[in-house]
Design a protein around this motif. Structure first.
Motif, PDB file in Angstrom:
ATOM      1  N   ASP A  98       0.814  -1.220   0.000  1.00  0.00           N
ATOM      2  CA  ASP A  98       0.000   0.000   0.000  1.00  0.00           C
ATOM      3  C   ASP A  98       0.848   1.271   0.000  1.00  0.00           C
ATOM      4  O   ASP A  98       0.518   2.241  -0.680  1.00  0.00           O
ATOM      5  N   ASP A  99       1.944   1.274   0.768  1.00  0.00           N
ATOM      6  CA  ASP A  99       2.775   2.476   0.846  1.00  0.00           C
ATOM      7  C   ASP A  99       3.552   2.738  -0.437  1.00  0.00           C
ATOM      8  O   ASP A  99       4.095   3.824  -0.630  1.00  0.00           O
ATOM      9  N   GLN A 100       3.596   1.771  -1.347  1.00  0.00           N
ATOM     10  CA  GLN A 100       4.306   1.948  -2.624  1.00  0.00           C
ATOM     11  C   GLN A 100       3.356   2.050  -3.807  1.00  0.00           C
ATOM     12  O   GLN A 100       3.793   2.270  -4.935  1.00  0.00           O
ATOM     13  N   LEU A 101       2.061   1.925  -3.571  1.00  0.00           N
ATOM     14  CA  LEU A 101       1.092   1.913  -4.670  1.00  0.00           C
ATOM     15  C   LEU A 101       1.007   3.263  -5.377  1.00  0.00           C
ATOM     16  O   LEU A 101       1.017   3.326  -6.607  1.00  0.00           O
ATOM     17  N   HIS A 102       0.938   4.354  -4.616  1.00  0.00           N
ATOM     18  CA  HIS A 102       0.820   5.689  -5.224  1.00  0.00           C
ATOM     19  C   HIS A 102       1.981   5.979  -6.175  1.00  0.00           C
ATOM     20  O   HIS A 102       1.756   6.326  -7.339  1.00  0.00           O
ATOM     21  N   LEU A 106       1.901   6.310 -10.458  1.00  0.00           N
ATOM     22  CA  LEU A 106       2.269   7.558 -11.128  1.00  0.00           C
ATOM     23  C   LEU A 106       3.675   7.544 -11.737  1.00  0.00           C
ATOM     24  O   LEU A 106       4.097   8.547 -12.315  1.00  0.00           O
ATOM     25  N   ILE A 107       4.380   6.434 -11.621  1.00  0.00           N
ATOM     26  CA  ILE A 107       5.702   6.317 -12.257  1.00  0.00           C
ATOM     27  C   ILE A 107       5.705   5.168 -13.256  1.00  0.00           C
ATOM     28  O   ILE A 107       5.969   5.361 -14.439  1.00  0.00           O
ATOM     29  N   GLU A 108       5.420   3.966 -12.776  1.00  0.00           N
ATOM     30  CA  GLU A 108       5.513   2.785 -13.650  1.00  0.00           C
ATOM     31  C   GLU A 108       4.409   2.732 -14.707  1.00  0.00           C
ATOM     32  O   GLU A 108       4.671   2.398 -15.863  1.00  0.00           O
ATOM     33  N   GLN A 142      11.284  11.644 -11.671  1.00  0.00           N
ATOM     34  CA  GLN A 142      11.613  13.036 -11.359  1.00  0.00           C
ATOM     35  C   GLN A 142      10.345  13.883 -11.280  1.00  0.00           C
ATOM     36  O   GLN A 142      10.207  14.729 -10.399  1.00  0.00           O
ATOM     37  N   LEU A 143       9.407  13.635 -12.182  1.00  0.00           N
ATOM     38  CA  LEU A 143       8.129  14.343 -12.174  1.00  0.00           C
ATOM     39  C   LEU A 143       7.383  14.075 -10.860  1.00  0.00           C
ATOM     40  O   LEU A 143       6.850  14.997 -10.233  1.00  0.00           O
ATOM     41  N   TYR A 144       7.391  12.832 -10.407  1.00  0.00           N
ATOM     42  CA  TYR A 144       6.732  12.450  -9.153  1.00  0.00           C
ATOM     43  C   TYR A 144       7.400  13.142  -7.965  1.00  0.00           C
ATOM     44  O   TYR A 144       6.721  13.692  -7.092  1.00  0.00           O
TER      45      TYR A 144
END
Length: 162
Positions: A98-102, A106-108, A142-144
């Protein structure tokens, strides 16, 4: 011992693209509409925004890349064309904590959609009467990070986070 290690190892991340689609697209050839003549040297600016949301089905997410491309003529700042594109994908994602989902969404996910967005932009600009615009690769990490830093700065200043 090997069985204990296998039981403790996290399940591998699974990601599938279930669908891709153009939600909205607009291309305006301002150069032709205004009837501008002569040589122009284009200056292209690209803005990217990302949006992700959970779908009603378990482990499904919709990610949309919103792209705005403005091309102006160097020197006169006259607009040559404007391209707006919202391109989305529906993803099946499993085994992401869950802590890596956001950041994953928005990256992968945009990284997977980008080659298709690049081709659409190239085709539309070519079909619109301009040389095909081949977008530079976007560093979504970088955008994230930049967006996360902007939000932290807004919070620190007491402004509502947008």
């Amino acid at each position: 011992m090997a069985e204990e290690t296998a039981a403790q190892a996290p399940a591998p991340v699974k990601m599938s693209i279930l669908a891709q689609f153009i939600r909205d697209m607009s291309f305006e050839n301002i150069l032709v509409q205004k009837g501008t003549q002569g040589e122009v040297t284009p200056d292209v600016k690209v803005q990217v925004n990302l949006d992700a949301k959970k779908r009603p089905t378990d482990n499904q997410y919709e990610v949309v890349m919103k792209l705005e491309v403005n091309s102006t003529s160097k020197g006169s700042d006259a607009t040559l064309f404007v391209l707006e594109l919202e391109y989305g994908g529906v993803f099946q994602i499993e085994n992401v904590p869950d802590d890596q989902l956001h950041p994953f969404l928005l990256i992968e996910c945009p990284r997977m959609l980008f080659p298709f967005v690049r081709r659409i932009v190239s085709d539309i600009t070519r079909d619109g009467g301009f040389p095909p615009l081949n977008l530079e690769t976007i560093d979504f990490m970088q955008l994230y990070r930049a967006e996360a830093a902007r939000r932290l700065e807004q919070q620190a200043e007491g402004q509502p986070v947008s």
